[in-house]
Design a protein around this motif. Structure first.
Motif, PDB file in Angstrom:
ATOM      1  N   SER A   1      -4.203   7.055  -2.608  1.00  0.00           N
ATOM      2  CA  SER A   1      -3.604   5.809  -2.113  1.00  0.00           C
ATOM      3  C   SER A   1      -3.772   4.721  -3.169  1.00  0.00           C
ATOM      4  O   SER A   1      -4.774   4.681  -3.883  1.00  0.00           O
ATOM      5  CB  SER A   1      -4.284   5.365  -0.821  1.00  0.00           C
ATOM      6  N   TYR A   2      -2.780   3.836  -3.238  1.00  0.00           N
ATOM      7  CA  TYR A   2      -2.770   2.757  -4.231  1.00  0.00           C
ATOM      8  C   TYR A   2      -2.395   1.449  -3.560  1.00  0.00           C
ATOM      9  O   TYR A   2      -1.643   1.436  -2.585  1.00  0.00           O
ATOM     10  CB  TYR A   2      -1.739   3.034  -5.335  1.00  0.00           C
ATOM     11  N   GLU A   3      -2.904   0.365  -4.092  1.00  0.00           N
ATOM     12  CA  GLU A   3      -2.416  -0.974  -3.771  1.00  0.00           C
ATOM     13  C   GLU A   3      -1.522  -1.366  -4.936  1.00  0.00           C
ATOM     14  O   GLU A   3      -1.958  -1.341  -6.092  1.00  0.00           O
ATOM     15  CB  GLU A   3      -3.569  -1.969  -3.642  1.00  0.00           C
TER      16      GLU A   3
ATOM     17  N   CYS B   1      -6.486   1.156  -7.702  1.00  0.00           N
ATOM     18  CA  CYS B   1      -7.083   2.260  -6.954  1.00  0.00           C
ATOM     19  C   CYS B   1      -8.598   2.108  -7.009  1.00  0.00           C
ATOM     20  O   CYS B   1      -9.169   2.070  -8.103  1.00  0.00           O
ATOM     21  CB  CYS B   1      -6.646   3.599  -7.558  1.00  0.00           C
TER      22      CYS B   1
ATOM     23  N   HIS C   1       0.855  -1.184   0.000  1.00  0.00           N
ATOM     24  CA  HIS C   1       0.000   0.000   0.000  1.00  0.00           C
ATOM     25  C   HIS C   1       0.893   1.237   0.000  1.00  0.00           C
ATOM     26  O   HIS C   1       1.769   1.373   0.857  1.00  0.00           O
ATOM     27  CB  HIS C   1      -0.919   0.002   1.219  1.00  0.00           C
ATOM     28  N   GLU C   2       0.687   2.121  -0.954  1.00  0.00           N
ATOM     29  CA  GLU C   2       1.458   3.363  -1.062  1.00  0.00           C
ATOM     30  C   GLU C   2       0.495   4.529  -1.233  1.00  0.00           C
ATOM     31  O   GLU C   2      -0.551   4.390  -1.879  1.00  0.00           O
ATOM     32  CB  GLU C   2       2.402   3.325  -2.272  1.00  0.00           C
ATOM     33  N   SER C   3       0.861   5.665  -0.680  1.00  0.00           N
ATOM     34  CA  SER C   3       0.084   6.896  -0.846  1.00  0.00           C
ATOM     35  C   SER C   3       1.025   7.985  -1.322  1.00  0.00           C
ATOM     36  O   SER C   3       2.195   8.020  -0.924  1.00  0.00           O
ATOM     37  CB  SER C   3      -0.553   7.311   0.471  1.00  0.00           C
TER      38      SER C   3
ATOM     39  N   TYR D   1      -0.910  -1.239 -10.461  1.00  0.00           N
ATOM     40  CA  TYR D   1      -1.418  -0.251  -9.511  1.00  0.00           C
ATOM     41  C   TYR D   1      -2.937  -0.362  -9.478  1.00  0.00           C
ATOM     42  O   TYR D   1      -3.585  -0.337 -10.522  1.00  0.00           O
ATOM     43  CB  TYR D   1      -1.001   1.163  -9.921  1.00  0.00           C
TER      44      TYR D   1
END
Length: 138
Positions: A36-38, A55, A19-21, A53
């Motif tokens: 935010s992305y998985e 979302c 998980h990144e934002s 990616y």
């Protein structure tokens, strides 16, 4: 990766999901937003690793490749660590909040002091507020 963008539903089994934002600021219009992305890590049939990616349940293009402003569709977008846009918005909200203490009656327009030496009011843009976060060329 463009052929998988917009895909919904099951995407197979990912080897890992991260998980990144990110925070984004458009240098053209000053619009700022956070997303935010998985990030799903996969391996194809030939053994090559690739990432997808995701979302909101949909596969989207990497936000790092060619981000576009949601407000003006500009492509000069600064990508920052998560929380930068909300930190600036919070700082602006705090600066606009009324201070505790006695309330003064507003002065008549001819008595009000000028905001700047030349008498013009300075309008702040998000890019002005992000200036302290910009790196200096070395």
């Amino acid at each position: 990766m463009s052929e998988i963008a917009g895909q919904t539903g099951p995407r197979g089994t990912a080897a890992a999901v991260v998980h990144e934002s990110y925070s984004f600021a458009c240098m053209r219009c000053g619009h700022g937003w956070e997303q935010s992305y998985e990030i799903e890590h996969h391996t194809d049939a030939d053994g090559h690793e690739f990432v997808m990616y995701v979302c909101g349940g949909q596969v989207v293009p990497s936000p790092l490749s060619r981000p576009a402003c949601r407000n003006c569709d500009g492509h000069v977008v600064r990508i920052m660590r998560a929380g930068q846009v909300s930190a600036v918005r919070d700082a602006v909200a705090r600066s606009r909040a009324p201070q505790a203490g006695p309330v003064e009656a507003p002065k008549a327009p001819e008595e009000a002091p000028a905001d700047r030496a030349d008498g013009e009011h300075h309008h702040w843009h998000l890019s002005d507020l992000l200036h302290p976060f910009q790196r200096k060329a070395s």
